[in-house]
Write a protein that holds these residues in place. Structure first.
Motif, PDB file in Angstrom:
ATOM      1  N   CYS A   1       0.800  -1.236   0.000  1.00 11.96           N
ATOM      2  CA  CYS A   1       0.000   0.000   0.000  1.00 11.96           C
ATOM      3  C   CYS A   1       0.829   1.280   0.000  1.00 11.96           C
ATOM      4  O   CYS A   1       0.287   2.361  -0.199  1.00 11.96           O
ATOM      5  CB  CYS A   1      -0.959   0.002   1.187  1.00 11.96           C
ATOM      6  N   GLY A   2       2.122   1.186   0.266  1.00 10.59           N
ATOM      7  CA  GLY A   2       2.991   2.361   0.264  1.00 10.59           C
ATOM      8  C   GLY A   2       3.011   3.138   1.572  1.00 10.59           C
ATOM      9  O   GLY A   2       3.638   4.190   1.640  1.00 10.59           O
ATOM     10  N   SER A   3       2.349   2.652   2.622  1.00  8.57           N
ATOM     11  CA  SER A   3       2.353   3.342   3.914  1.00  8.57           C
ATOM     12  C   SER A   3       3.737   3.287   4.550  1.00  8.57           C
ATOM     13  O   SER A   3       4.423   2.269   4.466  1.00  8.57           O
ATOM     14  CB  SER A   3       1.346   2.696   4.875  1.00  8.57           C
ATOM     15  N   TYR A   4       4.114   4.394   5.189  1.00 18.13           N
ATOM     16  CA  TYR A   4       5.391   4.480   5.884  1.00 18.13           C
ATOM     17  C   TYR A   4       5.192   4.213   7.367  1.00 18.13           C
ATOM     18  O   TYR A   4       4.142   4.550   7.929  1.00 18.13           O
ATOM     19  CB  TYR A   4       5.996   5.880   5.732  1.00 18.13           C
ATOM     20  N   PHE A   5       6.245   3.663   8.019  1.00 20.61           N
ATOM     21  CA  PHE A   5       6.170   3.361   9.441  1.00 20.61           C
ATOM     22  C   PHE A   5       7.500   3.663  10.127  1.00 20.61           C
ATOM     23  O   PHE A   5       8.560   3.471   9.548  1.00 20.61           O
ATOM     24  CB  PHE A   5       5.814   1.892   9.668  1.00 20.61           C
ATOM     25  N   PHE A   6       7.388   4.117  11.370  1.00 14.10           N
ATOM     26  CA  PHE A   6       8.543   4.275  12.243  1.00 14.10           C
ATOM     27  C   PHE A   6       8.071   4.014  13.654  1.00 14.10           C
ATOM     28  O   PHE A   6       7.054   4.567  14.061  1.00 14.10           O
ATOM     29  CB  PHE A   6       9.140   5.685  12.158  1.00 14.10           C
ATOM     30  N   PRO A   7       8.769   3.170  14.417  1.00 14.21           N
ATOM     31  CA  PRO A   7       9.905   2.377  13.973  1.00 14.21           C
ATOM     32  C   PRO A   7       9.481   1.402  12.879  1.00 14.21           C
ATOM     33  O   PRO A   7       8.304   1.136  12.683  1.00 14.21           O
ATOM     34  CB  PRO A   7      10.379   1.659  15.226  1.00 14.21           C
ATOM     35  N   ARG A   8      10.462   0.869  12.199  1.00 12.31           N
ATOM     36  CA  ARG A   8      10.202   0.030  11.026  1.00 12.31           C
ATOM     37  C   ARG A   8       9.429  -1.233  11.393  1.00 12.31           C
ATOM     38  O   ARG A   8       9.480  -1.714  12.530  1.00 12.31           O
ATOM     39  CB  ARG A   8      11.499  -0.303  10.312  1.00 12.31           C
ATOM     40  N   LEU A   9       8.730  -1.738  10.410  1.00 13.71           N
ATOM     41  CA  LEU A   9       7.933  -2.967  10.555  1.00 13.71           C
ATOM     42  C   LEU A   9       8.550  -4.086   9.742  1.00 13.71           C
ATOM     43  O   LEU A   9       9.208  -3.849   8.733  1.00 13.71           O
ATOM     44  CB  LEU A   9       6.508  -2.746  10.043  1.00 13.71           C
ATOM     45  N   SER A  10       8.258  -5.314  10.160  1.00 13.31           N
ATOM     46  CA  SER A  10       8.721  -6.464   9.368  1.00 13.31           C
ATOM     47  C   SER A  10       7.707  -7.611   9.381  1.00 13.31           C
ATOM     48  O   SER A  10       7.963  -8.642   8.793  1.00 13.31           O
ATOM     49  CB  SER A  10      10.072  -6.964   9.894  1.00 13.31           C
ATOM     50  N   THR A  11       6.568  -7.429  10.048  1.00 17.57           N
ATOM     51  CA  THR A  11       5.615  -8.536  10.162  1.00 17.57           C
ATOM     52  C   THR A  11       4.344  -8.309   9.346  1.00 17.57           C
ATOM     53  O   THR A  11       4.103  -9.013   8.384  1.00 17.57           O
ATOM     54  CB  THR A  11       5.241  -8.789  11.636  1.00 17.57           C
ATOM     55  N   PHE A  12       3.522  -7.322   9.723  1.00 18.87           N
ATOM     56  CA  PHE A  12       2.295  -7.059   8.978  1.00 18.87           C
ATOM     57  C   PHE A  12       2.040  -5.557   8.944  1.00 18.87           C
ATOM     58  O   PHE A  12       2.464  -4.824   9.830  1.00 18.87           O
ATOM     59  CB  PHE A  12       1.097  -7.789   9.599  1.00 18.87           C
ATOM     60  N   CYS A  13       1.329  -5.121   7.929  1.00 20.28           N
ATOM     61  CA  CYS A  13       1.058  -3.703   7.742  1.00 20.28           C
ATOM     62  C   CYS A  13       0.019  -3.241   8.764  1.00 20.28           C
ATOM     63  O   CYS A  13      -0.995  -3.893   8.957  1.00 20.28           O
ATOM     64  CB  CYS A  13       0.558  -3.444   6.320  1.00 20.28           C
ATOM     65  N   ARG A  14       0.279  -2.091   9.403  1.00 18.42           N
ATOM     66  CA  ARG A  14      -0.659  -1.533  10.381  1.00 18.42           C
ATOM     67  C   ARG A  14      -1.772  -0.730   9.729  1.00 18.42           C
ATOM     68  O   ARG A  14      -2.683  -0.271  10.411  1.00 18.42           O
ATOM     69  CB  ARG A  14       0.079  -0.658  11.379  1.00 18.42           C
ATOM     70  N   ASN A  15      -1.731  -0.560   8.416  1.00 24.46           N
ATOM     71  CA  ASN A  15      -2.826   0.102   7.711  1.00 24.46           C
ATOM     72  C   ASN A  15      -4.008  -0.866   7.718  1.00 24.46           C
ATOM     73  O   ASN A  15      -3.915  -1.964   7.171  1.00 24.46           O
ATOM     74  CB  ASN A  15      -2.384   0.426   6.280  1.00 24.46           C
ATOM     75  N   PRO A  16      -5.140  -0.487   8.325  1.00 28.43           N
ATOM     76  CA  PRO A  16      -6.265  -1.421   8.432  1.00 28.43           C
ATOM     77  C   PRO A  16      -6.867  -1.835   7.091  1.00 28.43           C
ATOM     78  O   PRO A  16      -7.593  -2.828   7.022  1.00 28.43           O
ATOM     79  CB  PRO A  16      -7.284  -0.675   9.293  1.00 28.43           C
ATOM     80  N   LEU A  17      -6.559  -1.119   6.019  1.00 26.15           N
ATOM     81  CA  LEU A  17      -7.083  -1.452   4.701  1.00 26.15           C
ATOM     82  C   LEU A  17      -6.122  -2.304   3.880  1.00 26.15           C
ATOM     83  O   LEU A  17      -6.372  -2.563   2.710  1.00 26.15           O
ATOM     84  CB  LEU A  17      -7.422  -0.170   3.933  1.00 26.15           C
ATOM     85  N   CYS A  18      -5.024  -2.727   4.505  1.00 21.24           N
ATOM     86  CA  CYS A  18      -3.980  -3.454   3.779  1.00 21.24           C
ATOM     87  C   CYS A  18      -3.649  -4.756   4.499  1.00 21.24           C
ATOM     88  O   CYS A  18      -3.652  -4.822   5.719  1.00 21.24           O
ATOM     89  CB  CYS A  18      -2.725  -2.575   3.690  1.00 21.24           C
ATOM     90  N   GLU A  19      -3.349  -5.774   3.719  1.00 26.70           N
ATOM     91  CA  GLU A  19      -2.933  -7.063   4.285  1.00 26.70           C
ATOM     92  C   GLU A  19      -1.466  -7.353   3.953  1.00 26.70           C
ATOM     93  O   GLU A  19      -1.040  -8.500   4.007  1.00 26.70           O
ATOM     94  CB  GLU A  19      -3.845  -8.177   3.778  1.00 26.70           C
ATOM     95  N   GLY A  20      -0.731  -6.307   3.614  1.00 23.61           N
ATOM     96  CA  GLY A  20       0.669  -6.468   3.228  1.00 23.61           C
ATOM     97  C   GLY A  20       1.541  -7.045   4.330  1.00 23.61           C
ATOM     98  O   GLY A  20       1.319  -6.794   5.512  1.00 23.61           O
ATOM     99  N   GLU A  21       2.525  -7.816   3.905  1.00 21.21           N
ATOM    100  CA  GLU A  21       3.485  -8.422   4.831  1.00 21.21           C
ATOM    101  C   GLU A  21       4.922  -8.248   4.367  1.00 21.21           C
ATOM    102  O   GLU A  21       5.834  -8.833   4.929  1.00 21.21           O
ATOM    103  CB  GLU A  21       3.180  -9.910   5.007  1.00 21.21           C
ATOM    104  N   ARG A  22       5.116  -7.441   3.309  1.00 22.19           N
ATOM    105  CA  ARG A  22       6.464  -7.214   2.793  1.00 22.19           C
ATOM    106  C   ARG A  22       6.762  -5.726   2.860  1.00 22.19           C
ATOM    107  O   ARG A  22       5.928  -4.900   2.512  1.00 22.19           O
ATOM    108  CB  ARG A  22       6.572  -7.718   1.351  1.00 22.19           C
ATOM    109  N   PHE A  23       7.984  -5.408   3.318  1.00 21.71           N
ATOM    110  CA  PHE A  23       8.376  -4.028   3.547  1.00 21.71           C
ATOM    111  C   PHE A  23       9.767  -3.777   3.008  1.00 21.71           C
ATOM    112  O   PHE A  23      10.584  -4.690   2.930  1.00 21.71           O
ATOM    113  CB  PHE A  23       8.382  -3.721   5.055  1.00 21.71           C
ATOM    114  N   GLU A  24      10.014  -2.521   2.658  1.00 23.27           N
ATOM    115  CA  GLU A  24      11.382  -2.118   2.343  1.00 23.27           C
ATOM    116  C   GLU A  24      11.835  -1.177   3.453  1.00 23.27           C
ATOM    117  O   GLU A  24      11.068  -0.366   3.953  1.00 23.27           O
ATOM    118  CB  GLU A  24      11.473  -1.443   0.976  1.00 23.27           C
ATOM    119  N   GLU A  25      13.079  -1.349   3.866  1.00 16.39           N
ATOM    120  CA  GLU A  25      13.680  -0.467   4.861  1.00 16.39           C
ATOM    121  C   GLU A  25      14.233   0.738   4.130  1.00 16.39           C
ATOM    122  O   GLU A  25      14.824   0.592   3.054  1.00 16.39           O
ATOM    123  CB  GLU A  25      14.798  -1.221   5.581  1.00 16.39           C
TER     124      GLU A  25
END
Length: 145
Positions: free
Chosen positions: A30-54
Motif C-alpha cells: 500500500c505504500g504506507s510508511y512506518f517508524f519504527p520500522r515494521l517487518s511482520t504485517f502492515c498496520r494500515n487497516p485497509l492493507c494485508e501487506g506483509e512485505r516491507f522495504e527499509e
C-alpha cells in the motif's frame, strides 16, 4: 563516518553521522510508511501487506504539535541529574507526511516553538557511559530568513 566513541541509544532506529536519518519501512503493498520500522504485517487497516522495504526517512518536517516534559521520565530512560525539563515535538515528516515524536534540542523550550515551524533531525548526547556518548535523535528548529 561516525566517531567510534559515539553510539546510538536505540541501535537500528537511526543512522549516525553528520546527516542522520531515522530508519523506517514502507509497505510494498500500500505504500504506507512506518517508524519504527515494521517487518511482520502492515498496520494500515485497509492493507494485508506483509512485505516491507527499509529506508531512511526525511530529515526535515514541520512541527505538528508540541509540549514539555516537566517530570523525570521513569527508567529505562536516563536523564541528567538534576533533571532539566525539555520540550517534545510531534513532527510531520516532509516526504512521508507521517508524525514522529522526539525531543527538541537542548536549550530550546516550548515558548520558542510554533505549529508549522520547520525542523530538522539532529543527534545529541543523551548521556555518557563508559567513556562513550550515547546519542539520540532530536528536532532542531531551522532558522528562517
Amino acid at each position: 563516518m561516525s566517531d567510534p566513541q559515539q553510539h546510538a541509544v536505540l541501535e537500528g532506529w537511526y543512522t549516525l553521522g553528520p546527516q542522520p536519518h531515522l530508519i523506517g519501512s514502507r509497505c510494498l503493498s500500500c505504500g504506507s510508511y512506518f517508524f519504527p520500522r515494521l517487518s511482520t504485517f502492515c498496520r494500515n487497516p485497509l492493507c494485508e501487506g506483509e512485505r516491507f522495504e527499509e529506508l531512511p526517512l526525511s530529515r526535515t518536517g514541520r512541527i505538528w504539535s508540541y509540549t514539555n516534559a516537566c517530570y523525570q521520565p521513569p527508567p529505562p530512560y536516563v536523564s541528567p541529574q538534576p533533571f532539566v525539563p525539555f520540550a517534545i515535538a510531534a513532527v510531520e515528516l516532509e516526504r512521508e507526511r507521517m508524525i514522529v515524536l522526539g525531543q527538541v534540542v537542548a536549550g530550546v523550550q516550548v515558548e520558542r516553538l510554533k505549529i508549522g515551524m520547520p525542523v530538522e533531525l539532529v543527534l545529541e548526547t543523551l548521556y555518557r557511559e563508559g567513556g562513550q556518548d550515547k546519542l539520540v535523535w532530536k528536532w532542531q528548529p531551522v532558522d528562517q530568513p
